[in-house]
Design a protein around this motif. Structure first.
Motif, mmCIF file in Angstrom:
data_model
loop_
_atom_site.group_PDB
_atom_site.id
_atom_site.type_symbol
_atom_site.label_atom_id
_atom_site.label_comp_id
_atom_site.label_asym_id
_atom_site.label_seq_id
_atom_site.Cartn_x
_atom_site.Cartn_y
_atom_site.Cartn_z
ATOM 1 N N LEU A 117 0.827 -1.210 0.000
ATOM 2 C CA LEU A 117 0.000 0.000 0.000
ATOM 3 C C LEU A 117 0.863 1.263 0.000
ATOM 4 C CD1 LEU A 117 -2.795 -0.965 2.568
ATOM 5 C CD2 LEU A 117 -3.103 -0.600 0.114
ATOM 6 N N PHE A 118 2.066 1.144 0.539
ATOM 7 C CA PHE A 118 2.930 2.318 0.697
ATOM 8 C C PHE A 118 4.149 2.320 -0.226
ATOM 9 C CE2 PHE A 118 0.654 1.936 4.718
ATOM 10 C CZ PHE A 118 0.225 3.246 4.927
ATOM 11 N N PHE A 119 4.563 1.145 -0.655
ATOM 12 C CA PHE A 119 5.757 1.053 -1.499
ATOM 13 C C PHE A 119 5.421 0.310 -2.790
ATOM 14 C CE2 PHE A 119 7.055 1.112 2.949
ATOM 15 C CZ PHE A 119 7.916 2.206 2.958
ATOM 16 N N LYS A 120 6.077 0.708 -3.877
ATOM 17 C CA LYS A 120 5.713 0.184 -5.193
ATOM 18 C C LYS A 120 6.687 -0.853 -5.750
ATOM 19 C CE LYS A 120 3.026 4.208 -6.660
ATOM 20 N NZ LYS A 120 2.813 5.221 -7.725
ATOM 21 N N ILE A 121 7.766 -1.136 -5.008
ATOM 22 C CA ILE A 121 8.713 -2.157 -5.468
ATOM 23 C C ILE A 121 8.321 -3.483 -4.815
ATOM 24 C CG2 ILE A 121 11.127 -2.817 -5.669
ATOM 25 C CD1 ILE A 121 10.401 -0.280 -7.165
ATOM 26 N N GLY A 122 7.546 -4.264 -5.536
ATOM 27 C CA GLY A 122 6.930 -5.455 -4.959
ATOM 28 C C GLY A 122 7.885 -6.538 -4.520
ATOM 29 N N PHE A 123 8.967 -6.766 -5.278
ATOM 30 C CA PHE A 123 9.827 -7.914 -4.969
ATOM 31 C C PHE A 123 10.518 -7.756 -3.614
ATOM 32 C CE2 PHE A 123 13.349 -5.336 -6.489
ATOM 33 C CZ PHE A 123 14.460 -5.843 -5.813
ATOM 34 N N ASP A 164 16.541 -11.073 -11.736
ATOM 35 C CA ASP A 164 16.293 -10.053 -12.759
ATOM 36 C C ASP A 164 15.700 -8.794 -12.134
ATOM 37 O OD1 ASP A 164 17.256 -11.717 -14.722
ATOM 38 O OD2 ASP A 164 15.280 -12.465 -15.305
ATOM 39 N N ASN A 165 14.835 -8.980 -11.133
ATOM 40 C CA ASN A 165 14.267 -7.822 -10.430
ATOM 41 C C ASN A 165 15.371 -7.012 -9.761
ATOM 42 O OD1 ASN A 165 12.221 -10.226 -10.259
ATOM 43 N ND2 ASN A 165 10.958 -8.391 -10.115
ATOM 44 N N VAL A 166 16.311 -7.716 -9.146
ATOM 45 C CA VAL A 166 17.419 -7.049 -8.465
ATOM 46 C C VAL A 166 18.244 -6.241 -9.463
ATOM 47 C CG1 VAL A 166 19.538 -7.381 -7.148
ATOM 48 C CG2 VAL A 166 17.538 -8.791 -6.645
ATOM 49 N N MET A 167 18.549 -6.829 -10.612
ATOM 50 C CA MET A 167 19.349 -6.138 -11.621
ATOM 51 C C MET A 167 18.605 -4.915 -12.154
ATOM 52 S SD MET A 167 22.099 -7.738 -11.536
ATOM 53 C CE MET A 167 22.875 -6.761 -12.834
ATOM 54 N N ARG A 168 17.300 -5.047 -12.395
ATOM 55 C CA ARG A 168 16.521 -3.889 -12.870
ATOM 56 C C ARG A 168 16.463 -2.804 -11.801
ATOM 57 N NH1 ARG A 168 12.978 -7.918 -15.123
ATOM 58 N NH2 ARG A 168 11.617 -7.707 -13.294
ATOM 59 N N GLY A 172 17.697 1.057 -11.865
ATOM 60 C CA GLY A 172 16.603 2.026 -11.802
ATOM 61 C C GLY A 172 15.493 1.759 -12.793
ATOM 62 N N LYS A 173 15.383 0.511 -13.236
ATOM 63 C CA LYS A 173 14.394 0.165 -14.256
ATOM 64 C C LYS A 173 13.367 -0.861 -13.764
ATOM 65 C CE LYS A 173 17.574 1.027 -18.111
ATOM 66 N NZ LYS A 173 18.216 0.435 -19.329
ATOM 67 N N GLU A 174 13.299 -1.088 -12.469
ATOM 68 C CA GLU A 174 12.377 -2.096 -11.950
ATOM 69 C C GLU A 174 10.929 -1.652 -12.137
ATOM 70 O OE1 GLU A 174 10.788 -5.434 -9.772
ATOM 71 O OE2 GLU A 174 12.175 -4.958 -11.381
ATOM 72 N N ASN A 175 10.074 -2.604 -12.508
ATOM 73 C CA ASN A 175 8.650 -2.325 -12.670
ATOM 74 C C ASN A 175 8.021 -2.022 -11.316
ATOM 75 O OD1 ASN A 175 8.206 -3.060 -15.618
ATOM 76 N ND2 ASN A 175 9.152 -4.922 -14.858
ATOM 77 N N THR A 176 7.142 -1.043 -11.296
ATOM 78 C CA THR A 176 6.465 -0.683 -10.052
ATOM 79 C C THR A 176 5.053 -1.270 -10.040
ATOM 80 O OG1 THR A 176 5.680 1.406 -10.997
ATOM 81 C CG2 THR A 176 7.785 1.431 -9.801
ATOM 82 N N LEU A 177 4.490 -1.352 -8.840
ATOM 83 C CA LEU A 177 3.142 -1.886 -8.680
ATOM 84 C C LEU A 177 2.366 -1.020 -7.702
ATOM 85 C CD1 LEU A 177 0.957 -4.140 -8.973
ATOM 86 C CD2 LEU A 177 2.043 -5.257 -7.006
ATOM 87 N N SER A 178 1.202 -0.578 -8.120
ATOM 88 C CA SER A 178 0.300 0.152 -7.228
ATOM 89 C C SER A 178 -0.973 -0.661 -7.078
ATOM 90 C CB SER A 178 -0.030 1.535 -7.804
ATOM 91 O OG SER A 178 -0.997 2.179 -6.991
#
Length: 225
Positions: A117-123, A164-168, A172-178
């Motif tokens: 709910l507060f952060f967008k980096i899911g992994f 792969d999430n860690v590398m992105r 600074g290219k990791e997908n965000t989730l809201s």
């Protein structure tokens, strides 16, 4: 389940977002309701296997609960019907821990939802949740080496599958989730991905060859001295 839902919606989940057939990518790319359904089914796999091991095999034991749980996670991550290219095992792992720790498990799951709910980096939330439950269960079942080994195998598999999430994230290219707002969906070009992967392999091979040449030169210099 993500692959099936994608097919129902006329989309290939592997061509959307991160390309991972998992809960967060379905939420991001197809819809939050569909993502919740994906989580429910994938989590249910872990619950079902853990319950069978806990109550239906060998009179019921924690060992078999985690052995079958590990089998469920491995099967989810490397499914035969998709040529061993599956999800990352988080939902299935949480399902196992919900059975193994019926009080702490739901609390950690709730904590993961609050995090999202507060952060967008899911992994990162997934890492925290799976690691916390792994540590807790290793302590709770510390008298069983089988449980500890199974927990560590599951944890390691989940961690490695998120490389792969860690590398992105580092780039600074990791997908965000809201989970309350709107998500951006990016189409993944499979041909471009293949080219990028080929370029990375060529680059790695070139660096290895350069290192070998440098090592050879250093050895020659040492011998001449």
């Amino acid at each position: 389940m993500a692959t099936i839902i994608g097919a129902i919606k006329g989309k290939n989940i592997k061509n959307l977002g991160s390309g991972n057939p998992g809960t967060m990518n379905v939420m991001r790319s197809i819809g939050k309701g569909w993502g919740a359904l994906t989580f429910a089914f994938d989590c249910a796999k872990g619950v079902a296997f853990a319950l069978i091991g806990r109550y239906a095999i060998d009179g019921g034991s924690a060992d078999w609960m985690f052995i079958l749980g590990a089998v469920a996670v491995v099967g989810h991550v490397f499914p035969v019907y998709t040529k061993f290219k599956g999800g990352k095992g988080v939902a299935t792992t949480l399902g196992i821990f919900l059975v193994a720790s019926p009080i702490v498990g739901p609390c950690v799951l709730l904590g993961l939802v609050i995090y999202l709910l507060f952060f967008k980096i899911g992994f990162i939330g997934s890492y925290i949740a799976v690691t916390a439950l792994t540590v807790y269960n290793c302590i709770k079942y510390r008298n069983s080496i089988i449980v500890i080994v199974c927990c560590l195998i599951i944890w390691l598999l989940v961690i490695v599958r998120h490389k792969d999430n860690v590398m992105r994230f580092i780039k600074g290219k990791e997908n965000t989730l809201s989970i309350v707002g709107k998500n951006e969906v990016k189409e993944v070009n499979e041909e471009q991905l293949a080219k990028e992967e080929s370029a990375r392999q060529i680059d790695s091979k070139g660096k290895a060859e350069q290192d070998d040449i440098q090592d050879g030169q250093n050895q020659e210099d040492t011998e001449n001295k």
